[in-house]
Write a protein that holds these residues in place. Structure first.
Motif, PDB file in Angstrom:
ATOM      1  N   GLN A   1       0.645  -1.257  -0.145  1.00  0.00           N
ATOM      2  CA  GLN A   1      -0.005  -0.047  -0.204  1.00  0.00           C
ATOM      3  C   GLN A   1       0.679   1.319   0.012  1.00  0.00           C
ATOM      4  O   GLN A   1       0.400   2.323  -0.839  1.00  0.00           O
ATOM      5  CB  GLN A   1      -0.782  -0.131   1.012  1.00  0.00           C
ATOM      6  CG  GLN A   1      -1.923   1.279   1.174  1.00  0.00           C
ATOM      7  CD  GLN A   1      -2.765   1.059   0.082  1.00  0.00           C
ATOM      8  OE1 GLN A   1      -3.743   0.276   0.072  1.00  0.00           O
ATOM      9  NE2 GLN A   1      -2.783   2.056  -0.731  1.00  0.00           N
ATOM     10  N   ARG A   2       1.715   1.457   0.794  1.00  0.00           N
ATOM     11  CA  ARG A   2       2.730   2.266   0.990  1.00  0.00           C
ATOM     12  C   ARG A   2       3.483   2.797  -0.395  1.00  0.00           C
ATOM     13  O   ARG A   2       3.653   3.648  -1.014  1.00  0.00           O
ATOM     14  CB  ARG A   2       3.908   2.321   1.917  1.00  0.00           C
ATOM     15  CG  ARG A   2       3.135   2.372   3.338  1.00  0.00           C
ATOM     16  CD  ARG A   2       4.260   2.454   4.299  1.00  0.00           C
ATOM     17  NE  ARG A   2       4.965   1.007   4.720  1.00  0.00           N
ATOM     18  CZ  ARG A   2       4.698   0.246   5.475  1.00  0.00           C
ATOM     19  NH1 ARG A   2       3.653   0.492   6.154  1.00  0.00           N
ATOM     20  NH2 ARG A   2       5.249  -0.924   5.475  1.00  0.00           N
ATOM     21  N   ILE A   3       3.965   1.564  -0.975  1.00  0.00           N
ATOM     22  CA  ILE A   3       4.667   1.623  -2.491  1.00  0.00           C
ATOM     23  C   ILE A   3       3.562   2.168  -3.578  1.00  0.00           C
ATOM     24  O   ILE A   3       3.784   3.213  -4.293  1.00  0.00           O
ATOM     25  CB  ILE A   3       5.093   0.450  -2.808  1.00  0.00           C
ATOM     26  CG1 ILE A   3       5.907  -0.322  -1.952  1.00  0.00           C
ATOM     27  CG2 ILE A   3       5.636   0.660  -4.309  1.00  0.00           C
ATOM     28  CD1 ILE A   3       6.481  -1.614  -2.168  1.00  0.00           C
ATOM     29  N   ALA A   4       2.390   1.568  -3.424  1.00  0.00           N
ATOM     30  CA  ALA A   4       1.460   2.038  -4.267  1.00  0.00           C
ATOM     31  C   ALA A   4       0.976   3.451  -4.198  1.00  0.00           C
ATOM     32  O   ALA A   4       0.801   4.202  -5.148  1.00  0.00           O
ATOM     33  CB  ALA A   4      -0.075   1.158  -4.222  1.00  0.00           C
ATOM     34  N   ASP A   5       0.854   4.014  -2.831  1.00  0.00           N
ATOM     35  CA  ASP A   5       0.486   5.504  -2.612  1.00  0.00           C
ATOM     36  C   ASP A   5       1.510   6.216  -3.295  1.00  0.00           C
ATOM     37  O   ASP A   5       1.303   7.329  -3.829  1.00  0.00           O
ATOM     38  CB  ASP A   5       0.440   5.735  -1.244  1.00  0.00           C
ATOM     39  CG  ASP A   5      -0.711   4.824  -0.558  1.00  0.00           C
ATOM     40  OD1 ASP A   5      -1.651   4.728  -1.381  1.00  0.00           O
ATOM     41  OD2 ASP A   5      -1.013   4.864   0.717  1.00  0.00           O
ATOM     42  N   CYS A   6       2.835   6.028  -3.261  1.00  0.00           N
ATOM     43  CA  CYS A   6       4.114   6.596  -3.498  1.00  0.00           C
ATOM     44  C   CYS A   6       4.143   6.874  -4.967  1.00  0.00           C
ATOM     45  O   CYS A   6       4.101   7.848  -5.514  1.00  0.00           O
ATOM     46  CB  CYS A   6       5.495   6.266  -3.140  1.00  0.00           C
ATOM     47  SG  CYS A   6       6.875   6.959  -3.442  1.00  0.00           S
TER      48      CYS A   6
ATOM     49  N   PRO B   1      -7.003   5.497  -7.236  1.00  0.00           N
ATOM     50  CA  PRO B   1      -5.750   4.951  -6.964  1.00  0.00           C
ATOM     51  C   PRO B   1      -5.662   3.568  -7.523  1.00  0.00           C
ATOM     52  O   PRO B   1      -6.663   2.845  -7.768  1.00  0.00           O
ATOM     53  CB  PRO B   1      -6.058   5.179  -5.400  1.00  0.00           C
ATOM     54  CG  PRO B   1      -6.970   6.399  -4.903  1.00  0.00           C
ATOM     55  CD  PRO B   1      -8.084   6.133  -6.287  1.00  0.00           C
ATOM     56  N   PHE B   2      -4.339   2.866  -7.365  1.00  0.00           N
ATOM     57  CA  PHE B   2      -4.150   1.696  -7.884  1.00  0.00           C
ATOM     58  C   PHE B   2      -4.855   0.765  -6.959  1.00  0.00           C
ATOM     59  O   PHE B   2      -4.674   0.992  -5.516  1.00  0.00           O
ATOM     60  CB  PHE B   2      -2.565   1.592  -8.103  1.00  0.00           C
ATOM     61  CG  PHE B   2      -2.020   2.384  -8.928  1.00  0.00           C
ATOM     62  CD1 PHE B   2      -2.292   2.579 -10.262  1.00  0.00           C
ATOM     63  CD2 PHE B   2      -0.701   3.208  -8.526  1.00  0.00           C
ATOM     64  CE1 PHE B   2      -1.726   3.267 -10.955  1.00  0.00           C
ATOM     65  CE2 PHE B   2      -0.037   3.998  -9.320  1.00  0.00           C
ATOM     66  CZ  PHE B   2      -0.496   4.193 -10.643  1.00  0.00           C
TER      67      PHE B   2
ATOM     68  N   THR C   1      -6.932   3.792 -18.482  1.00  0.00           N
ATOM     69  CA  THR C   1      -5.880   4.002 -17.424  1.00  0.00           C
ATOM     70  C   THR C   1      -4.683   3.170 -17.610  1.00  0.00           C
ATOM     71  O   THR C   1      -4.758   2.371 -18.496  1.00  0.00           O
ATOM     72  CB  THR C   1      -6.706   3.246 -16.001  1.00  0.00           C
ATOM     73  OG1 THR C   1      -6.719   1.945 -16.258  1.00  0.00           O
ATOM     74  CG2 THR C   1      -7.790   3.917 -15.375  1.00  0.00           C
ATOM     75  N   GLY C   2      -3.590   3.788 -17.135  1.00  0.00           N
ATOM     76  CA  GLY C   2      -2.328   3.205 -17.670  1.00  0.00           C
ATOM     77  C   GLY C   2      -1.844   2.300 -16.792  1.00  0.00           C
ATOM     78  O   GLY C   2      -2.233   1.980 -15.682  1.00  0.00           O
ATOM     79  N   THR C   3      -0.623   1.722 -17.410  1.00  0.00           N
ATOM     80  CA  THR C   3      -0.192   0.651 -16.306  1.00  0.00           C
ATOM     81  C   THR C   3       1.411   1.410 -15.935  1.00  0.00           C
ATOM     82  O   THR C   3       2.045   1.671 -16.912  1.00  0.00           O
ATOM     83  CB  THR C   3       0.274  -0.726 -17.229  1.00  0.00           C
ATOM     84  OG1 THR C   3      -0.978  -1.266 -17.456  1.00  0.00           O
ATOM     85  CG2 THR C   3       1.118  -1.717 -16.308  1.00  0.00           C
ATOM     86  N   PHE C   4       1.755   1.464 -14.855  1.00  0.00           N
ATOM     87  CA  PHE C   4       2.798   2.008 -14.230  1.00  0.00           C
ATOM     88  C   PHE C   4       3.944   1.020 -13.634  1.00  0.00           C
ATOM     89  O   PHE C   4       3.505   0.353 -12.528  1.00  0.00           O
ATOM     90  CB  PHE C   4       2.634   3.215 -13.536  1.00  0.00           C
ATOM     91  CG  PHE C   4       1.724   4.261 -14.011  1.00  0.00           C
ATOM     92  CD1 PHE C   4       2.337   5.339 -14.534  1.00  0.00           C
ATOM     93  CD2 PHE C   4       0.298   4.110 -14.155  1.00  0.00           C
ATOM     94  CE1 PHE C   4       1.429   6.139 -15.181  1.00  0.00           C
ATOM     95  CE2 PHE C   4      -0.503   4.949 -14.546  1.00  0.00           C
ATOM     96  CZ  PHE C   4      -0.052   6.131 -15.122  1.00  0.00           C
TER      97      PHE C   4
ATOM     98  N   MET D   1       7.061  -3.794 -10.821  1.00  0.00           N
ATOM     99  CA  MET D   1       6.112  -3.871 -10.162  1.00  0.00           C
ATOM    100  C   MET D   1       4.999  -3.117 -10.751  1.00  0.00           C
ATOM    101  O   MET D   1       5.166  -1.765 -10.979  1.00  0.00           O
ATOM    102  CB  MET D   1       6.319  -3.309  -8.779  1.00  0.00           C
ATOM    103  CG  MET D   1       6.929  -4.156  -7.481  1.00  0.00           C
ATOM    104  SD  MET D   1       7.077  -3.177  -6.000  1.00  0.00           S
ATOM    105  CE  MET D   1       7.595  -4.551  -5.048  1.00  0.00           C
ATOM    106  N   ALA D   2       3.930  -3.684 -11.564  1.00  0.00           N
ATOM    107  CA  ALA D   2       3.176  -3.234 -12.587  1.00  0.00           C
ATOM    108  C   ALA D   2       1.780  -2.814 -11.597  1.00  0.00           C
ATOM    109  O   ALA D   2       1.068  -3.746 -11.512  1.00  0.00           O
ATOM    110  CB  ALA D   2       2.822  -4.032 -13.652  1.00  0.00           C
TER     111      ALA D   2
END
Length: 317
Positions: A92-97, A117-118, A157-160, A242-243
């Motif tokens: 969750q912290r990685i996704a938020d960042c 949000p992801f 939506t994109g893939t990051f 990490m996609a």
């Protein structure tokens, strides 16, 4: 977030392999996949992906299957072997960042929706001579319309992808459905993805459209992947991605194992189309080489970690 990134990877690559029906959240879940363009193989031989989930009965948050599983086998994994893991506080912290960075850079940009949000993350894994054939992450019809019934990712939506480990190459090729690859020199693009980079797959690239610069009559779209190994170090390389995505198709899962709760149609499809895959997996697990490969995987991961951990510290100084 670097500590969260490495702890997430260690939970998977520094623990014993496990069967899709086994309980637990650590270690690589063994699957026998048939990704497009490749024969059926156990995933640790090709190191394609690993998956997770936040809730115990459905996945509003998941780390997993690329486009998600909609019953069409888009990633070549048998339905009975699809397994998701918990969406941890670290993820969750990685996704938020990543999301906060993306929103600050792309908020309001036409054609890219970054309002949500992801809630999905696929952990892509690469070792040695692994090949990822050209493909698109999402499906569109012949008129360029998004096929909601065959995709789990939210439209536009994109893939990051947060790139980790050894560098690899990603190639893009502009393609037409009827005439095949566009041969113009600008219709091929190559990028080197290095440790720490954040790569975006723009949804506009995959959507079929008239791109008049190349072809005024037929629609074209960009595919990514290549028929040769993507890692620059084809012998000892190891890399991850990490996609992050926004997915809108919920799926129920088993609370103990993380495996999908299959529909009757999916059970029949699994038995009819993936019999050889399931047999291949059982044979591999009974093979004495399985434990040896687990040890090799750990050593490769530890070596890659020490290399890039050092680079991270030097860069910080």
């Amino acid at each position: 977030i670097i500590d969260d990134v490495w702890s997430t990877l260690r939970d998977i690559y520094c623990h014993p392999f496990r069967h899709p029906n086994a309980s637990g959240n650590q270690g690589i879940v063994l699957t026998a996949d048939s990704p497009r363009g490749n024969p059926a193989t156990v995933n640790i031989r090709g190191m394609r992906s690993s998956r997770k989930s936040k809730e115990t009965t459905c996945y509003p948050y998941a780390v997993g299957s690329g486009m998600g599983f909609t019953g069409y086998g888009s990633v070549g994994t048998p339905p009975s072997q699809m397994v998701y893991r918990p969406w941890t506080d670290a993820i969750q912290r990685i996704a938020d960042c990543v999301y906060n960075h993306v929103q600050s850079k792309l908020g309001g940009v036409p054609g890219i929706n970054v309002s949500s949000p992801f809630n999905s993350m696929t952990l892509l894994s690469f070792r040695g001579k692994q090949v990822v054939p050209p493909h698109r992450d999402n499906l569109y019809d012949s008129e360029g319309n998004f096929m909601a019934n065959k995709n789990s990712q939210k439209e536009d939506t994109g893939t990051f992808i947060l790139v980790l480990g050894d560098p690899r190459i990603i190639k893009f090729q502009l393609t037409r459905k009827k005439k095949g690859h566009v041969t113009h020199y600008l219709a091929q693009q190559t990028h080197v993805l290095k440790h720490g980079a954040l790569f975006m797959l723009n949804p506009m690239c995959e959507r079929p459209a008239i791109r008049a610069f190349f072809d005024e009559l037929e629609m074209s779209y960009w595919e990514h992947g290549q028929k040769v190994p993507s890692l620059l170090d084809r012998e000892n390389g190891m890399g991850f991605g990490m996609a992050f995505r926004v997915c809108v198709v919920p799926r129920q899962i088993n609370a103990e194992t993380g495996s999908l709760v299959l529909t009757e149609r999916e059970r029949k499809w699994d038995a009819q189309c993936f019999h050889d895959n399931n047999k291949l997996l059982e044979n591999f697990i009974s093979d004495k080489m399985c434990s040896a490969m687990a040890e090799e995987m750990y050593e490769s991961f530890h070596s890659m970690y020490e290399c890039h951990k050092t680079i991270q510290e030097v860069n910080a100084v």
